[in-house]
Design an enzyme around this catalytic site. Structure first.
Site, PDB file in Angstrom:
ATOM      1  N   SER A 225      -1.783 -14.222-100.193  1.00 56.71           N
ATOM      2  CA  SER A 225      -2.040 -15.467-100.883  1.00 56.71           C
ATOM      3  C   SER A 225      -2.936 -16.436-100.111  1.00 56.71           C
ATOM      4  O   SER A 225      -3.495 -17.349-100.715  1.00 56.71           O
ATOM      5  CB  SER A 225      -0.719 -16.177-101.198  1.00 56.71           C
ATOM      6  OG  SER A 225      -0.055 -16.561-100.007  1.00 56.71           O
TER       7      SER A 225
ATOM      8  N   LYS B  34      -4.198 -24.137 -95.284  1.00 54.57           N
ATOM      9  CA  LYS B  34      -3.721 -23.649 -96.585  1.00 54.57           C
ATOM     10  C   LYS B  34      -2.989 -24.769 -97.315  1.00 54.57           C
ATOM     11  O   LYS B  34      -2.220 -25.515 -96.700  1.00 54.57           O
ATOM     12  CB  LYS B  34      -2.783 -22.456 -96.347  1.00 54.57           C
ATOM     13  CG  LYS B  34      -2.356 -21.720 -97.598  1.00 54.57           C
ATOM     14  CD  LYS B  34      -1.496 -20.505 -97.230  1.00 54.57           C
ATOM     15  CE  LYS B  34      -1.069 -19.707 -98.438  1.00 54.57           C
ATOM     16  NZ  LYS B  34      -0.259 -18.519 -98.066  1.00 54.57           N
TER      17      LYS B  34
ATOM     18  N   SER C  79       0.710 -12.388 -96.554  1.00 57.80           N
ATOM     19  CA  SER C  79      -0.250 -13.375 -97.061  1.00 57.80           C
ATOM     20  C   SER C  79      -1.228 -13.930 -96.033  1.00 57.80           C
ATOM     21  O   SER C  79      -2.151 -14.646 -96.399  1.00 57.80           O
ATOM     22  CB  SER C  79       0.486 -14.538 -97.724  1.00 57.80           C
ATOM     23  OG  SER C  79       0.933 -14.150 -98.999  1.00 57.80           O
TER      24      SER C  79
END
Lengths: 488, 97
Positions: free
Chosen positions: A154, A79, A178
């Site tokens: 997210s 990420k 997330s």
């Protein structure tokens, strides 16, 4: 079977046996990425070239002498809010659009120590603020199961990349769901470890008392393999726990749930839960019972206040953490500046997207003179009530099972205009962060429209082993995780 | 709860955010509805409840005060929008406004 379809532990076995080279692994994934990435848009930055160079070096080193580590030669995605030395780390924000970290996050240093291969950095909601990846400054990622739907957020890019076989596994971060929510949306496995289990050093801070890094993988075994590497004390993170780390892959020797008490909180099966999700999760609970689990009702009475609590605490911490983006030390600096104050203000105006600004405003308001006690102080007290709910429930049971999200993945654009509606979709995941406990999301069925549905299994602090064991037993009994999206 | 335009301006200034007229309008509406929703916190009795700032048991973490390797200055400055002679460069601060 194509290499990219394998799980991490399957690919590792092939690599260890010498059936495949690191170069062949990277090439297989490069080809796969070139085929599906134009549709999925999971990545912000690609590092295929350096992955290939590392793969060659690895193959050279291993020639005639094959002693591997669990992540050696394994192609991962990370990420883009986790710092990678000399590799762009943008947080999907214009304000960090040119930021190249001078150091590795501790989790990355640990992966590197094993000889992993970084394929690229994945998309997210700007600064991990969102539930759909639509808040990315570089455009949304898409759900591999339905390109018109959100991949969740997210960590939507990481979940989509794993689901679309654009990497063997990925790292995400979870502040309010997330990791788990996008894993549920994309039909993969996502684990949020206990707060303090994994070092946050090098994770760009959103809400420091809630953030935690964790794995997003194709199955539960892979989650344990990755957790084994990233978990553990780090002197560089004063909030990391100085506790021994067990071998999480050992828990899979037991394939049943005998003597495990499993709690079902009625508050999580109330109004607003989509009937298809309700049915899938109740079906999963039946399966856990069949596996020997002792199913009990538990109460988590403060659940209704969790969203309000979370969005005060998280935005307050964010408003403080994001004060560092001032155009001085790194990142964007506005060209339109006469003096220092104006430089701060215009830099932040140009650099942050609407949701980040909204959360900074909300957090600043909640912390400002005259409102601190009513919002921030109150939310911190309610956070204690939420923790006590879990403490009381965990006197009665060993695990708690719930849905991950009230609905399957919604359509892109469906909730962008109404931030509160977007926040409400986090109802089942955020209490876990407020309480600091571990939870996993794994597939437990599909909607009629063909979208994955997730099951959440929550455990006591630092009892990831129990969570993983139950998740693995369920996974092996149902095999939902073997279903793959048809990417045309 | 209705957040006025002046209130939005006050908060934006505190947060060091330059915002446009259009944003003032939108943020006012959004903050109003979100804060109204948050009013549900007020219905809970928290008398005598200790606040949670962190879930960790540990308090201060100390280390020995000794010199360790650190980032070389060039590397630490490499991301700076502007630097000069090993320093971050910023617009003038000491000036009458």
């Amino acid at each position: 079977m194509a290499l990219y379809k394998l799980t991490l532990h399957e690919l590792q076995e092939k690599f260890t046996n010498g059936e495949v080279t690191a170069r062949e692994i990277v090439q297989a994934y490069s080809l796969r990425i070139s085929q599906v990435e134009p549709k999925v848009k999971a990545y912000i930055t690609f590092t295929k070239e350096s992955a290939l160079a590392q793969a060659d070096a690895l193959d050279q080193k291993l020639k005639g002498w094959r002693r591997t580590m669990p992540l050696m030669g394994m192609p991962l995605a990370v990420k883009d809010n986790i710092c990678t030395e000399d590799v762009l780390t943008t947080c999907a924000s214009r304000i960090l659009g040119n930021f190249v970290p001078p150091y590795d996050a501790t989790v990355i240093a640990r992966l590197r120590g094993q000889g992993y291969l970084l394929l690229g950095k994945t998309n997210l909601d700007e600064f991990a603020m969102g539930s759909s990846t639509e808040n990315s400054a570089f455009g949304p990622s898409r759900n591999p199961w339905n390109l018109g739907s959100i991949p969740g957020g997210s960590s939507g890019g990481s979940a989509a990349a794993v689901a679309a076989d654009e990497c063997v596994a990925a790292l995400g971060s979870d502040t309010g769901g997330s990791i788990r929510q996008p894993a549920a949306c994309c039909g993969v496995v996502g684990l949020k470890p206990t707060y303090g289990r994994v070092s946050r050093f090098g994770l760009v801070a959103f809400a420091s008392s809630l953030d935690q890094i964790g794995p997003i993988t194709k199955d539960v075994t892979d989650a344990a393999v990755l957790l084994n590497v990233i978990a553990g004390h780090d002197p560089l993170d004063s909030t990391s726990a100085n506790l021994p780390v067990p071998d999480y892959t050992k828990v899979f020797r037991r394939k049943d749930l005998k003597k495990v008490r499993v709690g079902v909180p009625q508050e999580y099966f109330a109004e607003g839960l989509d009937p298809e999700v309700d049915q899938a999760v109740r079906g999963a609970i039946e399966e856990l019972k069949r596996l020997g689990g002792d199913i009990k009702d538990v109460k988590l009475p403060t659940t209704d206040a969790a969203i309000a609590t979370y969005y005060v605490v998280a935005t307050a911490e964010a408003s403080s953490n994001l004060a560092r983006y001032d155009g001085v030390k790194y990142g964007l600096r506005s060209k339109q500046t006469k003096d220092l104050l104006e430089m701060y203000m215009t830099t932040r105006q140009e650099g942050f997207g609407p949701e980040v600004k909204r959360r900074i405003m909300l957090g600043t308001y909640a912390l400002s003179a005259g409102y601190y006690d009513a919002y921030y102080g109150k939310a911190q007290a309610v956070r204690t009530l939420i923790r006590r709910d879990f403490e009381a429930a965990f006197q009665e049971v060993d695990l708690i099972v719930t849905p991950v999200m009230p609905t399957p993945a919604f359509k892109l654009g469906e909730k962008v205009a109404d931030p509160l509606q977007m926040y409400l979709s986090d109802i089942y995941t955020i209490s876990v962060n407020l309480a600091g406990i571990p939870a996993i999301s794994l597939p437990c069925g599909f909607s009629k429209a063909g979208l994955p549905i997730g099951l959440q299994i929550i455990g006591r602090a630092f009892e990831e082993e129990t969570v993983l064991r139950a998740a693995h037993a369920y996974e092996q009994a149902t095999m939902w995780h073997t279903k793959k999206p048809h990417m045309r | 709860m209705r957040i006025s335009k002046e209130e939005v301006e006050r908060v934006a200034k505190l947060a060091r955010l330059e915002i446009t007229e259009a944003e003032k309008e939108v943020f006012g509406t959004h903050l109003s509805s979100i804060l109204t929703y948050m009013d549900k916190l007020k219905t809970l009795n928290t008398d005598g409840v200790e606040p949670t700032a962190t879930v960790l048991e540990q308090t201060n973490v100390l280390r020995e005060d000794k010199v360790c390797p650190s980032l070389p200055a060039e590397k630490a400055l490499a991301n700076a929008p502007e630097c000069e002679n090993g320093f971050f460069r910023v617009p003038k601060i000491l000036e009458e406004r």
